[in-house]
Design an enzyme around this catalytic site. Sequence first.
Site, PDB file in Angstrom:
ATOM      1  N   GLU A   1       3.119  -5.997   7.493  1.00 30.09           N
ATOM      2  CA  GLU A   1       2.379  -4.950   8.210  1.00 30.09           C
ATOM      3  C   GLU A   1       2.682  -4.914   9.704  1.00 30.09           C
ATOM      4  O   GLU A   1       2.656  -3.846  10.328  1.00 30.09           O
ATOM      5  CB  GLU A   1       0.872  -5.138   7.993  1.00 30.09           C
ATOM      6  CG  GLU A   1       0.379  -4.746   6.609  1.00 30.09           C
ATOM      7  CD  GLU A   1       0.467  -5.886   5.605  1.00 30.09           C
ATOM      8  OE1 GLU A   1      -0.099  -5.762   4.524  1.00 30.09           O
ATOM      9  OE2 GLU A   1       1.135  -6.907   5.921  1.00 30.09           O
TER      10      GLU A   1
ATOM     11  N   GLY B   1      -0.222  -5.245   0.616  1.00 26.05           N
ATOM     12  CA  GLY B   1      -1.391  -5.228  -0.249  1.00 26.05           C
ATOM     13  C   GLY B   1      -1.155  -5.905  -1.580  1.00 26.05           C
ATOM     14  O   GLY B   1      -2.086  -6.429  -2.190  1.00 26.05           O
TER      15      GLY B   1
ATOM     16  N   GLU C   1      -1.687  -9.490  -0.903  1.00 22.16           N
ATOM     17  CA  GLU C   1      -3.123  -9.678  -0.706  1.00 22.16           C
ATOM     18  C   GLU C   1      -3.881  -9.624  -2.024  1.00 22.16           C
ATOM     19  O   GLU C   1      -4.836 -10.378  -2.237  1.00 22.16           O
ATOM     20  CB  GLU C   1      -3.656  -8.626   0.276  1.00 22.16           C
ATOM     21  CG  GLU C   1      -3.159  -8.849   1.696  1.00 22.16           C
ATOM     22  CD  GLU C   1      -3.542  -7.722   2.644  1.00 22.16           C
ATOM     23  OE1 GLU C   1      -4.143  -8.021   3.686  1.00 22.16           O
ATOM     24  OE2 GLU C   1      -3.253  -6.547   2.318  1.00 22.16           O
TER      25      GLU C   1
ATOM     26  N   ALA D   1       0.836  -1.197   0.000  1.00 27.42           N
ATOM     27  CA  ALA D   1       0.000   0.000   0.000  1.00 27.42           C
ATOM     28  C   ALA D   1       0.875   1.252   0.000  1.00 27.42           C
ATOM     29  O   ALA D   1       2.054   1.218   0.356  1.00 27.42           O
ATOM     30  CB  ALA D   1      -0.910   0.002   1.220  1.00 27.42           C
TER      31      ALA D   1
END
Length: 259
Positions: free
Chosen positions: A133, A110, A113, A65
Site C-alpha cells: 500500500e 487486503g 490482511e 483490494a
Amino acid sequence: MTYETIRVEIEEGIATITLNRPEVLNALNSQVFNELAAAAKNLGEDEGVRGVILTGGEKVFAAGADIKQMASLNAVEVVKSIRPSRIAFNLIENLQKPVISAIAGYALGGGCELSLTTDVRIAADNAQFGLPEIKLGILPGGGGTQRLPRLIGAGKAKELIFSGDIINAEEALRIGLVNKVVSADQLMAEAKKMAKKFISKGAIALQLAKSCINEGLQVDLETGLQYEHKCFALLFATEDQKEGMQAFLEKRKPNFQGR
C-alpha cells in the site's frame, strides 16, 4: 444462501470458503467482504461445521483490494467503504472454530490482511506475500498495521510495511508469517489434514483456547492469565473434560461430543 464472489462447500464437518473472482485475481471489494461476513456468520451458527478452510484456489489467494473501486473515493467515502472489510475480518478472526488459510500465488494488500485473520496459514511454495500500500501513497487499512506486528514482531512488520516489498513463501515461513510451506499440488490436502486434526479434539476446549489467545493478545499478562484460569476451570463443567481424562486413564482414544 447464494454467493456470487465466493463458494462455500462443507464436507465431513469442514467448511471450505473459496474466493471466486479469478478474472481479477480475487480482488477484494465490498461485495466480497459482505459475502465473507455472511458466510462466517452462517458457518459460526452451523453446529455441523467444526472447522473452516479459507482459500483462493490453486493459482491466487487474493491480489489485494479492488483499486478501481477505491481510486476515486474521498475521505468520508473511504470511512464508509472500510466498514464491510472490518466486519468480515472481525467475524473470521473471532469465529469460535479453527480457521486455516490455504494460500497459493499472490496474497497481497487486503489479501495478506485477510490471511492474518485466520488462526493458521499454510502456503504453497509459489505463494507471495506483501503489503504494498505504501507504493500507492496509503497504508494497510485492513488490520495490517495491527495484526502483522502481533504475529511477526514490530521490527519486521515495519520493514515490510515501510518498503512494500513482496516476499516468497520460504521467507514468510522464516519470519513466522506462515506456519507451513508445501508443494502447490498438496496445499488443500495439507489444509484438510490439519483441519481434521484440529476438529478431532474437544470443540469446547478448542473454542476457549482460541478465545484465551485472542483475548490475551489485547490485554496485559496478568489480565490474560486470570482469563485463562477462568476458562480452564470452566472446562471442568463439560462432559468432554470427563471423557478426555477417563480415556487417558483407560488408554483409549477419547470420543468428544462438544458438550
